[in-house]
Design an enzyme around this catalytic site. Structure first.
Site, mmCIF file in Angstrom:
data_model
loop_
_atom_site.group_PDB
_atom_site.id
_atom_site.type_symbol
_atom_site.label_atom_id
_atom_site.label_comp_id
_atom_site.label_asym_id
_atom_site.label_seq_id
_atom_site.Cartn_x
_atom_site.Cartn_y
_atom_site.Cartn_z
ATOM 1 N N CYS A 170 0.800 -1.221 0.000
ATOM 2 C CA CYS A 170 0.000 0.000 0.000
ATOM 3 C C CYS A 170 0.831 1.270 0.000
ATOM 4 O O CYS A 170 0.281 2.368 -0.058
ATOM 5 C CB CYS A 170 -0.953 -0.011 1.184
ATOM 6 N N HIS A 310 -2.640 8.144 6.151
ATOM 7 C CA HIS A 310 -2.983 6.861 5.524
ATOM 8 C C HIS A 310 -4.459 6.565 5.791
ATOM 9 O O HIS A 310 -5.185 6.167 4.881
ATOM 10 C CB HIS A 310 -2.092 5.755 6.074
ATOM 11 N N GLU A 321 -0.626 5.455 13.322
ATOM 12 C CA GLU A 321 -0.140 6.691 12.724
ATOM 13 C C GLU A 321 -0.394 7.905 13.607
ATOM 14 O O GLU A 321 0.368 8.873 13.563
ATOM 15 C CB GLU A 321 -0.670 6.893 11.309
ATOM 16 N N LYS A 342 -9.370 8.352 1.808
ATOM 17 C CA LYS A 342 -9.906 6.994 1.653
ATOM 18 C C LYS A 342 -11.369 6.927 2.089
ATOM 19 O O LYS A 342 -12.095 6.010 1.703
ATOM 20 C CB LYS A 342 -9.072 6.002 2.454
ATOM 21 N N HIS A 347 -9.796 2.420 -0.507
ATOM 22 C CA HIS A 347 -8.376 2.086 -0.411
ATOM 23 C C HIS A 347 -7.988 1.250 -1.627
ATOM 24 O O HIS A 347 -8.260 0.050 -1.692
ATOM 25 C CB HIS A 347 -8.132 1.302 0.874
ATOM 26 N N PHE A 406 1.111 -3.480 4.142
ATOM 27 C CA PHE A 406 1.319 -4.814 4.688
ATOM 28 C C PHE A 406 2.755 -5.248 4.408
ATOM 29 O O PHE A 406 3.288 -5.020 3.319
ATOM 30 C CB PHE A 406 0.345 -5.808 4.075
#
Length: 425
Positions: A170, A310, A321, A342, A347, A406
């Site tokens: 990502c 994110h 975060e 998002k 996403h 990930f």
């Protein structure tokens, strides 16, 4: 040390809610969502049956029948976005020798749609272990090899310089743009077509995220399912799309009187060496990426005017975060506005970082912070200024954009308003 810097002079977007940069920015600034029930396939048997899909017509977007036949959906997105970005940059590529034009494209899952479709076809719906190879799809190899995405964009741009395909989950979009900026800083190219693309709304991808329960099961209300930073969030909503930025060497852009959206001021990548899908709650590795990106930009934490988070919509990401921002930005973290797009476009895995950078460039140009849609009950555990529901007018000269992938990948990038003499002549 090189004094060459990369600036953004063109933007192209294929996104849920509309094709093209204007439609994308209108969606964001109006706080509208493009999440809905999946239409690409019958998702009735899945835990999460919602996604942010692109209403994309290849022919209407200017692709020929031959191009559509040979290219996976994600490659089609990339080429259309690249064409828009090149047109938006004006004469950027006209006087640059082909060997000085580079390409850097990111993707998390590549040509998943084609690979899955063709496997289903040759295995008779998965019923045969020995597949039927008597009627092969002639472009199957292109779908298998990620490098084909870079090749398609290079052909579109006439690029004969360095070409890279980046796949870091990502963070692929952020990392691909960082690689493109590095090409310019290192003197390997004078113009780079940089961005990312993904079209993961397919049975196999949806099943993968169902298995780890990462996506939202709020199938009854898809429009409000993506809720980063909200107390009632329950996972992310899968998306698709592409964004491409034209990066130029700043001096060359100045000399040709280019419209400059922003400068790529600094970036950094870190890993957490911790877990494939898990995140350390203290966000230490992301905080370190932010610190290094700001150091490279030669800016203090207090210079950041907006943080594009994110903001996937999972509890562990929000906590991770938020902790990183508090560590890296100190007390300034409590004053700077933060949001996640998002919430509106889902996403799109590797593509989202590039889409977020496009949004950041437009935020700098318009002094507008896009909102976090669906944020109605902020999680009291987080405690930062997560911009809810509506766009906010706000002086935005320096933007920090971050991504988590990930595998433990963490990336931070700092974009700044063009210096005097680099903005529109």
């Amino acid at each position: 040390m090189s004094h060459r810097k990369a600036v953004v002079t063109g933007i192209g977007v294929v996104a849920p809610g509309g094709i093209g940069t204007k439609a994308f920015w209108n969606l964001l600034t109006e706080g509208r969502t493009a999440t809905r029930a999946i239409t690409h396939f019958d998702a009735s048997g899945y835990r999460s049956r919602i996604a942010a899909e692109c209403d994309f017509d290849a022919a209407a977007a200017g692709l020929t029948a031959a191009e559509t036949d040979r290219m996976d959906r994600c490659a089609q997105f990339a080429v259309v976005a690249a064409r828009e970005a090149l047109a938006d940059s004006g004469t950027a590529a006209d006087d640059v020798p082909a060997h000085r034009i580079g390409v850097s494209v990111g993707s998390a899952v590549g040509s998943t749609v084609t690979l899955e479709r063709e496997y289903v076809r040759v295995s008779d719906g998965g019923s045969r272990w020995v597949v039927d190879a008597s009627d092969p799809y002639p472009h199957l190899y292109r779908a298998l090899v990620p490098g084909a995405l870079g090749a398609e964009v290079a052909w579109t741009a006439g690029a004969q310089g360095p070409v890279r395909v980046v796949s870091t989950g990502c963070t692929s979009g952020l990392d691909a743009v960082a690689q493109g900026a590095q090409f310019i800083e290192d003197g390997q190219a004078d113009l780079v077509v940089a961005g990312a693309t993904d079209a993961p709304v397919s049975p196999i991808t949806v099943a993968c995220f169902d298995a780890i329960k990462a996506t939202s099961p709020n199938n009854a209300d898809p429009e409000h399912a993506s809720r980063p930073f909200d107390r009632d969030r329950d996972g992310f909503v899968l998306g698709e799309g592409a964004a491409v930025l034209i990066l130029e060497e700043a001096g060359a852009a100045r000399r040709r009187g280019a419209r400059v959206y922003c400068e790529v001021a600094g970036y950094a990548q870190r890993g957490n060496a911790f877990h494939m899908t898990g995140l350390r709650p203290d966000g230490a590795e992301l905080a370190e990426a932010v610190r290094v990106a700001l150091d490279r930009a030669r800016l203090p934490a207090a210079a950041v005017d907006y943080v594009n988070a994110h903001g996937s919509g999972t509890r562990q990401n929000d906590r991770h975060e938020t902790a990183a921002f508090k560590t890296a930005l100190g007390e300034h973290a409590y004053r700077v506005p933060v949001s996640s797009i998002k919430s509106m476009v889902g996403h799109s895995l590797g593509a989202i970082g590039a889409l977020e950078l496009a949004a950041c460039a437009l935020a700098i140009e318009t002094d507008t912070v896009p909102p976090t849609a669906n944020l109605r009950t902020p999680d009291p555990e987080l405690g930062l200024d997560y911009v809810p529901l509506w766009a906010r007018e706000h002086r935005t000269d320096t933007v920090l954009s971050v991504g988590s992938g990930f595998g433990g990948f963490q990336t931070a990038m700092v974009l700044t308003a063009p210096r005097p003499g680099v903005r529109d002549a």
